[in-house]
Design an enzyme around this catalytic site. Structure first.
Site, PDB file in Angstrom:
ATOM      1  N   ASP A   8       0.814  -1.141   0.100  1.00  0.00           N
ATOM      2  CA  ASP A   8      -0.049  -0.030   0.138  1.00  0.00           C
ATOM      3  C   ASP A   8       0.716   1.367  -0.017  1.00  0.00           C
ATOM      4  OD1 ASP A   8       0.839   0.453   2.619  1.00  0.00           O
ATOM      5  OD2 ASP A   8      -1.018   0.289   3.455  1.00  0.00           O
ATOM      6  N   CYS A  65       2.768  -3.569   3.966  1.00  0.00           N
ATOM      7  CA  CYS A  65       1.988  -2.473   4.537  1.00  0.00           C
ATOM      8  C   CYS A  65       2.545  -1.678   5.494  1.00  0.00           C
ATOM      9  CB  CYS A  65       0.499  -2.753   4.724  1.00  0.00           C
ATOM     10  SG  CYS A  65       0.220  -3.617   6.118  1.00  0.00           S
ATOM     11  N   THR A  67       2.318  -2.047   8.890  1.00  0.00           N
ATOM     12  CA  THR A  67       2.530  -3.126   9.841  1.00  0.00           C
ATOM     13  C   THR A  67       2.756  -4.544   9.306  1.00  0.00           C
ATOM     14  OG1 THR A  67       0.374  -3.523  10.324  1.00  0.00           O
ATOM     15  CG2 THR A  67       1.313  -1.923  11.667  1.00  0.00           C
ATOM     16  N   HIS A  98       7.849 -25.422   8.666  1.00  0.00           N
ATOM     17  CA  HIS A  98       6.823 -26.115   9.228  1.00  0.00           C
ATOM     18  C   HIS A  98       5.408 -25.679   8.808  1.00  0.00           C
ATOM     19  CE1 HIS A  98       9.362 -26.915  13.013  1.00  0.00           C
ATOM     20  NE2 HIS A  98       9.977 -27.237  12.128  1.00  0.00           N
ATOM     21  N   HIS A 133       4.764 -32.031   9.589  1.00  0.00           N
ATOM     22  CA  HIS A 133       4.429 -30.847   9.288  1.00  0.00           C
ATOM     23  C   HIS A 133       3.246 -30.762   8.208  1.00  0.00           C
ATOM     24  CE1 HIS A 133       7.242 -29.415  12.286  1.00  0.00           C
ATOM     25  NE2 HIS A 133       8.121 -29.994  11.323  1.00  0.00           N
TER      26      HIS A 133
HETATM   27  C1  RB5 Z   1      -2.129   2.329   6.329  1.00  0.00           C
HETATM   28  O1  RB5 Z   1      -2.216   3.504   7.197  1.00  0.00           O
HETATM   29  C2  RB5 Z   1      -2.120   1.277   7.428  1.00  0.00           C
HETATM   30  O2  RB5 Z   1      -3.226   1.066   8.367  1.00  0.00           O
HETATM   31  C3  RB5 Z   1      -1.514  -0.030   6.688  1.00  0.00           C
HETATM   32  O3  RB5 Z   1      -0.525   0.285   5.957  1.00  0.00           O
HETATM   33  C4  RB5 Z   1      -1.492  -1.208   7.526  1.00  0.00           C
HETATM   34  O4  RB5 Z   1      -0.474  -0.979   8.565  1.00  0.00           O
HETATM   35  C5  RB5 Z   1      -2.476  -1.930   8.072  1.00  0.00           C
HETATM   36  O5  RB5 Z   1      -2.581  -2.961   8.747  1.00  0.00           O
END
Ligand code: RB5
Length: 148
Positions: A8, A65, A67, A98, A133
């Site tokens: 993203d 993204c 996180t 695994h 596994h």
């Molecule tokens: C975008 O601001 C953020 O929410 C996205 O990149 C991600 O971290 C969502 O899980």
């Protein structure tokens, strides 16, 4: 090997660096992500990579993204996907050995590029060990069948 990459707006720069890293290692990389830093919706790219992996357009997928969480959750909704979100190399390796993961996700706001490269290399160099596994991975995939 063909690797599909999706991201993203929060991971445009990291995606470019990861693409170059993978290309330098000799992988063919297909970009399914956004190249714009305009705010966009990560589920779009999680689904795109999930479908590309399941359709065998690519062998494996990488998602980035902020996180790694939202985009991996979206990919995991596609039947046949086993996406893992990792911020260290040990879990990345074990997730292949695994759990036979077919998509790796991480966060551009969580890991720096050098750690991301270590995570990616560990993941790509690991092989599924099968045996006990395989039975457990089959059990995971059977959960999808019970929802059909
Ligand atoms: C975008 O601001 C953020 O929410 C996205 O990149 C991600 O971290 C969502 O899980």
């Amino acid at each position: 090997m063909r690797i599909g990459i999706g991201n993203d707006h929060s991971a445009v720069e990291m995606k470019k660096e990861v693409m170059k890293f993978l290309q330098d290692l000799g992988y063919e990389v297909i970009n399914y992500g956004t190249d714009s830093t305009e705010s966009c919706d990560y589920p779009v790219y999680g689904e795109k990579i999930g479908r590309a992996v399941v359709a065998k357009e690519v062998d494996l997928g990488i998602l980035i993204c902020g996180t790694g969480v939202g985009i991996s959750l979206a990919a995991n909704k596609v039947k046949g996907v086993r996406a893992v979100v990792c911020s260290e190399p040990y879990s990345a390796r074990l997730s292949r050995q695994h759990n036979n993961t077919n998509i790796l996700a991480f966060g551009a706001r969580v890991v720096g590029i050098e750690l991301a490269k270590m995570i990616i290399e560990e993941w790509l160099n690991a092989e599924f060990e099968g045996g006990r596994h395989q039975r457990r991975v089959d059990m995971i995939m059977d959960i999808e069948k019970r929802d059909e």
